[in-house]
Scaffold this motif. Structure first.
Motif, PDB file in Angstrom:
ATOM      1  N   ALA A 270      40.411  -2.131  20.241  1.00  0.00           N
ATOM      2  CA  ALA A 270      39.215  -1.300  20.408  1.00  0.00           C
ATOM      3  C   ALA A 270      38.153  -1.994  21.253  1.00  0.00           C
ATOM      4  CB  ALA A 270      38.644  -0.927  19.035  1.00  0.00           C
ATOM      5  N   ILE A 271      37.902  -3.268  20.983  1.00  0.00           N
ATOM      6  CA  ILE A 271      36.871  -3.997  21.732  1.00  0.00           C
ATOM      7  C   ILE A 271      37.243  -4.067  23.208  1.00  0.00           C
ATOM      8  CG2 ILE A 271      35.656  -6.177  21.972  1.00  0.00           C
ATOM      9  CD1 ILE A 271      34.891  -4.684  19.474  1.00  0.00           C
ATOM     10  N   GLU A 272      38.501  -4.348  23.470  1.00  0.00           N
ATOM     11  CA  GLU A 272      38.952  -4.433  24.868  1.00  0.00           C
ATOM     12  C   GLU A 272      38.822  -3.083  25.564  1.00  0.00           C
ATOM     13  OE1 GLU A 272      43.042  -5.515  27.379  1.00  0.00           O
ATOM     14  OE2 GLU A 272      42.966  -5.703  25.176  1.00  0.00           O
ATOM     15  N   TYR A 273      39.143  -2.004  24.852  1.00  0.00           N
ATOM     16  CA  TYR A 273      39.040  -0.662  25.426  1.00  0.00           C
ATOM     17  C   TYR A 273      37.615  -0.356  25.865  1.00  0.00           C
ATOM     18  CZ  TYR A 273      38.557   4.453  25.394  1.00  0.00           C
ATOM     19  OH  TYR A 273      38.227   5.752  25.722  1.00  0.00           O
ATOM     20  N   PHE A 274      36.642  -0.586  24.967  1.00  0.00           N
ATOM     21  CA  PHE A 274      35.251  -0.269  25.303  1.00  0.00           C
ATOM     22  C   PHE A 274      34.692  -1.238  26.346  1.00  0.00           C
ATOM     23  CE2 PHE A 274      35.431   2.020  21.208  1.00  0.00           C
ATOM     24  CZ  PHE A 274      34.919   3.246  21.630  1.00  0.00           C
ATOM     25  N   SER A 275      35.184  -2.459  26.339  1.00  0.00           N
ATOM     26  CA  SER A 275      34.740  -3.414  27.358  1.00  0.00           C
ATOM     27  C   SER A 275      35.173  -2.955  28.744  1.00  0.00           C
ATOM     28  CB  SER A 275      35.300  -4.810  27.061  1.00  0.00           C
ATOM     29  OG  SER A 275      34.823  -5.292  25.826  1.00  0.00           O
ATOM     30  N   ASN A 276      36.365  -2.382  28.822  1.00  0.00           N
ATOM     31  CA  ASN A 276      36.892  -1.936  30.114  1.00  0.00           C
ATOM     32  C   ASN A 276      36.127  -0.745  30.680  1.00  0.00           C
ATOM     33  OD1 ASN A 276      38.872  -3.914  30.112  1.00  0.00           O
ATOM     34  ND2 ASN A 276      40.412  -2.587  29.155  1.00  0.00           N
ATOM     35  N   GLY A 278      32.816  -0.420  30.194  1.00  0.00           N
ATOM     36  CA  GLY A 278      31.432  -0.811  30.390  1.00  0.00           C
ATOM     37  C   GLY A 278      30.605  -1.033  29.151  1.00  0.00           C
ATOM     38  N   TYR A 279      31.244  -1.132  27.976  1.00  0.00           N
ATOM     39  CA  TYR A 279      30.492  -1.330  26.733  1.00  0.00           C
ATOM     40  C   TYR A 279      31.081  -2.531  25.994  1.00  0.00           C
ATOM     41  CZ  TYR A 279      28.774   3.369  27.671  1.00  0.00           C
ATOM     42  OH  TYR A 279      28.196   4.464  28.264  1.00  0.00           O
ATOM     43  N   ALA A 280      30.765  -3.701  26.457  1.00  0.00           N
ATOM     44  CA  ALA A 280      31.254  -4.927  25.830  1.00  0.00           C
ATOM     45  C   ALA A 280      30.205  -5.453  24.857  1.00  0.00           C
ATOM     46  CB  ALA A 280      31.554  -5.981  26.887  1.00  0.00           C
ATOM     47  N   PRO A 281      30.610  -5.969  23.686  1.00  0.00           N
ATOM     48  CA  PRO A 281      29.635  -6.533  22.748  1.00  0.00           C
ATOM     49  C   PRO A 281      28.977  -7.769  23.337  1.00  0.00           C
ATOM     50  CG  PRO A 281      31.867  -7.000  22.024  1.00  0.00           C
ATOM     51  CD  PRO A 281      31.995  -6.063  23.166  1.00  0.00           C
ATOM     52  N   ALA A 282      27.691  -7.920  23.068  1.00  0.00           N
ATOM     53  CA  ALA A 282      26.936  -9.034  23.644  1.00  0.00           C
ATOM     54  C   ALA A 282      27.310 -10.360  23.014  1.00  0.00           C
ATOM     55  CB  ALA A 282      25.441  -8.775  23.482  1.00  0.00           C
ATOM     56  N   LEU A 283      27.797 -10.330  21.776  1.00  0.00           N
ATOM     57  CA  LEU A 283      28.165 -11.567  21.089  1.00  0.00           C
ATOM     58  C   LEU A 283      29.284 -11.269  20.104  1.00  0.00           C
ATOM     59  CD1 LEU A 283      26.565 -10.936  18.196  1.00  0.00           C
ATOM     60  CD2 LEU A 283      24.630 -11.808  19.485  1.00  0.00           C
ATOM     61  N   ALA A 288      33.817  -3.387  13.545  1.00  0.00           N
ATOM     62  CA  ALA A 288      33.412  -2.136  12.903  1.00  0.00           C
ATOM     63  C   ALA A 288      31.936  -1.856  13.134  1.00  0.00           C
ATOM     64  CB  ALA A 288      33.717  -2.199  11.409  1.00  0.00           C
ATOM     65  N   ASP A 289      31.098  -2.894  13.073  1.00  0.00           N
ATOM     66  CA  ASP A 289      29.668  -2.707  13.332  1.00  0.00           C
ATOM     67  C   ASP A 289      29.433  -2.246  14.763  1.00  0.00           C
ATOM     68  OD1 ASP A 289      29.125  -3.501  10.765  1.00  0.00           O
ATOM     69  OD2 ASP A 289      28.728  -5.592  11.303  1.00  0.00           O
ATOM     70  N   PHE A 290      30.171  -2.830  15.712  1.00  0.00           N
ATOM     71  CA  PHE A 290      30.034  -2.459  17.113  1.00  0.00           C
ATOM     72  C   PHE A 290      30.449  -1.005  17.324  1.00  0.00           C
ATOM     73  CE2 PHE A 290      32.056  -2.212  21.367  1.00  0.00           C
ATOM     74  CZ  PHE A 290      30.904  -2.371  22.138  1.00  0.00           C
ATOM     75  N   LEU A 291      31.551  -0.598  16.718  1.00  0.00           N
ATOM     76  CA  LEU A 291      32.024   0.777  16.869  1.00  0.00           C
ATOM     77  C   LEU A 291      31.052   1.774  16.258  1.00  0.00           C
ATOM     78  CD1 LEU A 291      35.851   0.399  16.123  1.00  0.00           C
ATOM     79  CD2 LEU A 291      34.701   0.425  18.330  1.00  0.00           C
ATOM     80  N   LEU A 292      30.480   1.430  15.109  1.00  0.00           N
ATOM     81  CA  LEU A 292      29.531   2.337  14.464  1.00  0.00           C
ATOM     82  C   LEU A 292      28.244   2.462  15.275  1.00  0.00           C
ATOM     83  CD1 LEU A 292      30.025   1.393  10.699  1.00  0.00           C
ATOM     84  CD2 LEU A 292      30.612   3.546  11.803  1.00  0.00           C
ATOM     85  N   ASP A 293      27.836   1.376  15.934  1.00  0.00           N
ATOM     86  CA  ASP A 293      26.676   1.464  16.829  1.00  0.00           C
ATOM     87  C   ASP A 293      26.945   2.455  17.954  1.00  0.00           C
ATOM     88  OD1 ASP A 293      25.196  -0.300  15.388  1.00  0.00           O
ATOM     89  OD2 ASP A 293      25.620  -2.044  16.643  1.00  0.00           O
ATOM     90  N   LEU A 294      28.132   2.383  18.535  1.00  0.00           N
ATOM     91  CA  LEU A 294      28.482   3.309  19.598  1.00  0.00           C
ATOM     92  C   LEU A 294      28.537   4.744  19.082  1.00  0.00           C
ATOM     93  CD1 LEU A 294      31.315   1.347  21.479  1.00  0.00           C
ATOM     94  CD2 LEU A 294      28.903   1.560  22.122  1.00  0.00           C
ATOM     95  N   ALA A 295      29.080   4.919  17.867  1.00  0.00           N
ATOM     96  CA  ALA A 295      29.157   6.268  17.288  1.00  0.00           C
ATOM     97  C   ALA A 295      27.784   6.841  17.015  1.00  0.00           C
ATOM     98  CB  ALA A 295      29.981   6.229  15.997  1.00  0.00           C
ATOM     99  N   ASN A 296      26.810   5.965  16.756  1.00  0.00           N
ATOM    100  CA  ASN A 296      25.419   6.401  16.553  1.00  0.00           C
ATOM    101  C   ASN A 296      24.646   6.509  17.867  1.00  0.00           C
ATOM    102  OD1 ASN A 296      24.995   6.755  13.648  1.00  0.00           O
ATOM    103  ND2 ASN A 296      25.540   4.589  13.502  1.00  0.00           N
ATOM    104  N   GLY A 297      25.324   6.249  18.988  1.00  0.00           N
ATOM    105  CA  GLY A 297      24.690   6.385  20.288  1.00  0.00           C
ATOM    106  C   GLY A 297      23.860   5.198  20.707  1.00  0.00           C
TER     107      GLY A 297
END
Length: 627
Positions: A270-276, A278-283, A288-297
């Motif tokens: 999942a992380i690799e998918y979103f990074s590709n 343009g949405y890579a985690p900063a740290l 799960a926290d990263f995905l929920l942030d994206l789901a909340n916009g």
């Protein structure tokens, strides 16, 4: 990130206890595929006082896609209101309403055969609090496992599940409730899972299995599910905000936001998918926290600045990604011969796992074990004893010279034993609605077997308490000492109790709201009392018909017939007067003949049966019958 993921997997493997899958041998495996699933509901616009309310359709699910294969555990993530539970309910074949799209199980639609191979664990643990863990699972096994398995084997399977889920230490402890101390929250959840594991499900659904649990207990639950999935089962769950340890146990992840899919695929990718895109985690963070942030916009960039993101872009990208994964090749493992075998099993399979008499017997045993703590509570017994003693003392040694007092006692007994069983029975079905819906939706038993066992289980208490009451009051009050008169009075009272209980069952099942049912019962019983013939003798003609539907009217007549006869007299101002001419008796229009007594008893019997039929039909209409 790769190093963090590797370390998490090492931790998980070191903490996961290997659980032998003792139940899944020879079980048919299931590939679950859902494509373009849409679910709509109608909502009303406008306030309470708006006359012309507009209705609009709201989409809860908006074209969700995915596939889960045997040996995989799919976790559905998303914020509250994203549609997780709705989708889970739809996949489990339990959702009614406007559902569109394709949901297949090995390429076929949901069927009774598939239903018996599917387990569904709800978010709230709906269990009987006074039963032990062993009793809970044994009763479930006796009801859900087919007759091809002997009773001894069913009990053994229940004990095997206890061992498999690590419940051995608490197997003899009661389950408990918020108001009754029992097993822990994690153990309760495992009992709920164990109930579904008894049928050896090929497909297992769980709604928020870690809700309200601490991280360690949640880890044990999900680790257990991971082991079960590795045994060849297909497992689908919803989960709100898992820790990173839990996240890396999921084989696949479906991320939902406002009914849309934002990601479907392997959890580790999942992380690799979103990074590709343009949405890579900063740290380094919990995926799960990263995905929920994206789901909340919300997306936090490297400068720790939050940005609103374009969800529609994520939805479009997810559709492209899902289309590549949902290929017909996913069903290649299911050959034509296995399909034809499944259809043969469906056609020849029994509609119910056990017979009606077996269901009735097991449910009756379970009801008695659970209800005895409430039915024979010290408070109820003390209440009856106190009222019986006070009544006996107030009417102590009254004789026929105090005819008005004796008639008043008879009517008081009629009134008290109209209210008491009525209000006990009202709460029967509203309190058990969740349990009834849960067990009926899994095809555990017929509604008729449940209803009959429920009614019969209450009889010992419903009949023993009025018998004790009349034994105390009757002899203290100096009513007729002949055995025949006493038995007549007792049988009349017991019939009256059964009718009142039936009315309570009917009101509770029809209204299904305890406060509303109690209010309605109070109004009805007060009307029956007023029309019973004791308080008002000169009733206007236009409303005199009420007495013919009054329980107390017929009961009052039979009570009088049990104590007095047509030619009997009592002391009055003119010497001796006939009891039949006494105002409180004469104005009821009752005559001391056998025909009228039979008619009064018949009316009560009809009411007793009729009220129970109303209760049964009401249970059918609220949608708990087998679909």
């Amino acid at each position: 990130m790769d190093h963090l993921q590797h370390q998490e997997m090492v931790d998980i493997e070191s903490q996961t206890v290997e659980i032998p899958d003792i139940l899944h041998k020879g079980k048919r495996q299931v590939i679950l595929k859902f494509d373009n699933v849409v679910y709509k509901i109608k909502t009303k616009k406008g306030g309470v006082f708006v006359k012309n309310k507009e209705t609009e359709e709201k989409e809860i699910l908006k074209g969700v896609k995915g596939v889960v294969e045997p040996g995989e555990m799919l976790a559905m993530l998303g914020p509250s209101g994203s549609g997780k539970t709705t989708l889970l309910t739809a996949l489990g074949g339990r959702l009614r309403g406007k559902l569109y799209g394709s949901i297949t199980y090995n390429g076929e639609a949901f069927s009774n055969s598939m239903k018996r191979n599917t387990g569904f664990v709800t978010q709230d643990d709906v269990l009987y609090p006074h039963l032990t863990v062993t009793e809970t699972l044994v009763f479930t096994a006796l009801l859900r496992l087919p007759n091809t398995i002997s009773k001894e084997e069913k009990v053994k399977k229940a004990k095997d599940v206890i061992d498999q889920l690590g419940l051995t230490k608490c197997k003899d402890s009661i389950v408990g409730s918020p108001f009754l101390r029992g097993v822990s929250g994690g153990e309760r959840k495992r009992v709920s899972i164990g109930q579904e594991m008894l049928i050896n499900p090929s497909l297992l659904f769980l709604d928020e299995p870690t809700s309200g649990l601490d991280s360690t207990t949640a880890q044990r639950i999900v680790s257990t599910l991971w082991e079960l999935a590795c045994g060849g089962r297909t497992i689908v769950m919803t989960i709100h905000q898992p820790s990173s340890r839990l996240y890396y146990l999921f084989h696949k992840v479906l991320l939902l936001s406002e009914g849309n899919s934002l990601y479907f695929g392997k959890g580790s990718e999942a992380i690799e998918y979103f990074s590709n895109i343009g949405y890579a985690p900063a740290l380094a963070m919990n995926p799960a926290d990263f995905l929920l942030d994206l789901a909340n916009g919300i997306y936090t960039d490297e400068s720790n600045t939050d940005h609103a993101i374009d969800k529609q872009k994520l939805v479009s990208m997810c559709k492209i990604n899902c289309a590549a994964q949902l290929k017909p090749a996913a069903l290649e493992g299911i050959n034509d011969s296995s399909k034809s075998q499944n259809r043969f099993q469906e056609k020849g399979s029994e509609k119910w796992p056990t017979s009606w008499s077996q269901q009735f017997t097991v449910l009756l045993r379970r009801d008695i074990k659970e209800r005895r703590h409430e039915s024979f509570s010290a408070l109820r017994v003390a209440q009856v004893f106190v009222v019986a003693l006070i009544s006996g003392l107030l009417w102590y040694k009254s004789d026929i010279s105090h005819l008005q007092d004796q008639i008043g006692l008879l009517f008081f007994v009629s009134g008290f034993w109209g209210f008491f069983p009525l209000f006990q029975a009202i709460f029967t079905f509203p309190q058990e609605l969740l349990m009834l819906e849960k067990e009926r939706s899994s095809g555990m038993y017929r509604l008729s077997s449940y209803f009959m066992s429920r009614v019969v289980a209450d009889l010992p208490m419903e009949l023993s308490l009025p018998t004790i009451f009349i034994l105390i009051t009757y002899w203290m009050a100096g009513l007729k000492g002949k055995l025949l008169n006493f038995l007549y009075t007792l049988l009349t009272l017991l019939l009256h109790v059964l009718v009142s209980q039936g009315l309570g069952l009917a009101l509770g099942a029809t209204v299904m709201d305890q406060k509303a049912a109690t209010t309605l019962a109070s109004v009805l019983m007060l009307c029956f009392l007023l029309a019973g013939g004791f308080y008002v003798q000169h009733v206007p003609v236009f409303i005199s018909w009420v007495k013919y539907i009054s329980i107390n009217y017929y009961n009052y007549q039979l009570f009088i017939a049990s104590q007095y006869s047509d030619g009997e007299t009592y002391p009055c101002s003119t010497g001796q007067c006939r009891v039949a001419e006494f105002p409180s008796i004469k104005q009821t229009g009752f005559h001391f003949n056998l025909q009228e007594q039979v008619m009064a008893a018949s009316a009560l019997v009809i009411m007793m049966i009729g009220y129970r039929l109303i209760a049964y039909v009401a249970l059918m209409r609220i949608g708990v019958t087998k679909k």
